[in-house]
Design a protein around this motif. Sequence first.
Motif, PDB file in Angstrom:
ATOM      1  N   ASP A 125       0.869  -1.177   0.000  1.00 58.40           N
ATOM      2  CA  ASP A 125       0.000   0.000   0.000  1.00 58.40           C
ATOM      3  C   ASP A 125       0.904   1.225   0.000  1.00 58.40           C
ATOM      4  O   ASP A 125       1.741   1.380   0.895  1.00 58.40           O
ATOM      5  CB  ASP A 125      -0.925   0.019   1.215  1.00 58.40           C
ATOM      6  CG  ASP A 125      -1.867   1.200   1.127  1.00 58.40           C
ATOM      7  OD1 ASP A 125      -2.706   1.201   0.219  1.00 58.40           O
ATOM      8  OD2 ASP A 125      -1.735   2.129   1.932  1.00 58.40           O
ATOM      9  N   GLY A 126       0.707   2.067  -1.033  1.00 58.71           N
ATOM     10  CA  GLY A 126       1.638   3.182  -1.239  1.00 58.71           C
ATOM     11  C   GLY A 126       2.562   2.849  -2.405  1.00 58.71           C
ATOM     12  O   GLY A 126       3.748   3.170  -2.384  1.00 58.71           O
ATOM     13  N   THR A 127       1.985   2.217  -3.411  1.00 60.77           N
ATOM     14  CA  THR A 127       2.779   1.756  -4.568  1.00 60.77           C
ATOM     15  C   THR A 127       3.535   2.902  -5.238  1.00 60.77           C
ATOM     16  O   THR A 127       4.688   2.739  -5.625  1.00 60.77           O
ATOM     17  CB  THR A 127       1.839   1.114  -5.616  1.00 60.77           C
ATOM     18  OG1 THR A 127       0.913   0.286  -4.938  1.00 60.77           O
ATOM     19  CG2 THR A 127       2.614   0.287  -6.605  1.00 60.77           C
TER      20      THR A 127
END
Length: 262
Positions: A90-92
């Motif tokens: 999450d936070g690619t």
Amino acid sequence: MRLNSPQINLIIKVCMKASRSLIRDFGEIENLQVSTKGPGDFVTSADKRTEKILIEEIQKAHPEHGIITEETGIINKSNIEKKWIIDPIDGTMNFLNGIPQFAISIAYEEKGEIICGVIFNPIINEMFVAEKGNGAYLNNSRIRVSNKKIIKDALIVTGGPKGNSKIKNKIFSEYINVSKNVSNVRKFGSAALDMAYVACGRFDGYWQRELNYWDIAAGIIILKEAGGFINFFEEDKNNPLKKNIIASNSNIHNELLDLISK
Ligand code: 2AM
Ligand code: CA
């Protein structure tokens, strides 16, 4: 730490295992950024590699359980009682740009209720953990939401709009409205970590539209167990995995809700 259910132990174990290759992959990003091809494809494969490890390890322990993930979709769809909800990175976009603000996010759900969750940033080694009824922790210390009482003093975090959003203008005007009525607004690029940061009092509140359930499932239990309040708004009945969320400490929750143009 009093957390000791078999599920939480399993999540922590699989997180630690998957994070080893994730840390290696993150170390490669710097080299790839200067190559003409760029790191785009590499990130997609890092996402898939991490997810594969997480799925394999959970399936080893519970082959019959349901799993919902960002990349693979739904496994064992018929098992609606016991489900794991996984976001491998999450936070690619941060990962892609070499910014260490991303996390593995995993939650476990029974009969539609989230029982436990972990959000792990392997680069700065911060693990947020919570189990229903047993509180929330950062590494081994108990965490709580902030005690900020006045919305004018609040530091709020948000995210979006995503590139293909059809409601960009609405999101921007919401941003302006919230900005004018709080101390300041931040955008850090990982919904999971945004929620974890509210849980430990770094931020006082968070809102975001157009999220997917796996972005926030672990954050929900961590924030609740840290004493936070959560509300979903404008729910799409045809698409229960899509979420608009407001999360904050209990003091400013109603005021933050009022600032969002629902
Ligand atoms: P992701 O990094 O796993 O894609 C960024 O504001 C936050 O919103 C991240 O947690 C990001 O998750 C999430 N998000 C969900 N859907 C998105 C999309 N289509 N584009 C960008 N970010 C998205
Ligand atoms: Ca995500």
